[in-house]
Design an enzyme around this catalytic site. Structure first.
Site, PDB file in Angstrom:
ATOM      1  CG  LEU A 103       3.327   6.550   0.535  1.00  0.00           C
ATOM      2  CD1 LEU A 103       3.289   7.446  -0.699  1.00  0.00           C
ATOM      3  CD2 LEU A 103       2.410   7.116   1.612  1.00  0.00           C
ATOM      4  CG  ASP A 104      -1.878   1.749   1.485  1.00  0.00           C
ATOM      5  OD1 ASP A 104      -2.227   2.038   0.333  1.00  0.00           O
ATOM      6  OD2 ASP A 104      -2.489   2.144   2.499  1.00  0.00           O
ATOM      7  CE1 TYR A 105      -0.064  -3.016  -6.245  1.00  0.00           C
ATOM      8  CE2 TYR A 105      -2.449  -2.891  -5.971  1.00  0.00           C
ATOM      9  CZ  TYR A 105      -1.342  -3.202  -6.747  1.00  0.00           C
ATOM     10  OH  TYR A 105      -1.512  -3.671  -8.023  1.00  0.00           O
TER      11      TYR A 105
END
Length: 236
Positions: A103-105
């Site tokens: 999952l991105d930042y």
């Protein structure tokens, strides 16, 4: 019993099988003192000595399966060149674990973390097409025509997305909350899909992977997967 080197590394909790292949190619793995850079080598785990970064690798005895509610502001890799916080800082365990997918930042939500390399490989391999559910708060309210574009598949820079399941859950003033279900996992895919129809994502959360649901876990907290959930993931 002979086993592929990358599978042995994954089963030992070093990394997912795909990442283990990268580590081999980078020359970070030795077998019986010799550096291995080619894939395909099989080892006898009862006799051969495997080193990763010059430390002996031993097969993990205890498999662990966790469900984490990832907060925004955390990366899903072990280290980061910018010094950002890793999701592994939230986990209290003696096992070497790694996330299933990413999952991105700036995205929160459901993340499965394990040391089961075989399961990680299976769940992240494109051929298995595991459905993932996201809830996105987007700027503006998409028309039915725009939603239909996502449902049919939309052209991004380097590929066309597979058909998605999309619906408006609610509106919040001038904005909309969408439920989006996809079976792919390209980099920032949901955000890019929404931007492609002219609606910037304000907030994004993953709420389910297949039948595994985030439920009532607070951000930053985690729990062990049940035997029923583990069995389901292995049957996918």
């Amino acid at each position: 019993m002979l086993i592929r080197l990358q599978k042995f590394l994954a089963d030992s909790g070093i990394a997912s099988r795909r990442k283990a292949e990268e580590l081999i190619k980078e020359g970070k793995v030795k077998v019986n003192g010799a550096t291995v850079t080619e894939l395909g080598l099989k080892i006898d785990e009862s006799k051969d000595v495997v080193l990763f970064n010059n430390k002996e690798v031993k097969k993990s005895e205890e498999l662990e399966y966790l469900l984490l509610h990832k907060p925004k502001g955390y990366i899903t890799t072990v280290k980061d060149q910018f010094g950002r916080k890793s999701i592994l800082e939230l986990i209290d365990t003696e096992n070497r674990l790694f996330p299933v997918g990413r999952l991105d930042y700036d995205t929160s939500g459901l993340l499965i973390i394990t040391n089961d390399g075989e399961l990680t490989y299976k769940l992240t391999h494109p051929k298995h097409n595991v459905e993932k559910t996201y809830v996105a708060l987007v700027r503006g309210i998409p028309s039915n025509d725009k939603l239909d574009k996502l449902k049919k598949g939309i052209k991004l820079e380097e590929f066309t997305t597979a058909p998605a399941k999309v619906k408006i859950i609610e509106t919040k003033g001038p904005n909309a909350v969408l439920e989006i279900k996809i079976r792919e996992g390209k980099n920032r895919q949901v955000r890019r899909m929404c931007e492609a129809i002219g609606h910037f994502v304000i907030e994004l959360k993953r709420t389910a992977i297949g039948e595994i649901v985030l439920s009532n876990i607070k951000e930053g907290e985690y729990r062990s997967l049940s035997q029923k959930e583990i069995g389901y993931l292995k049957r996918i």
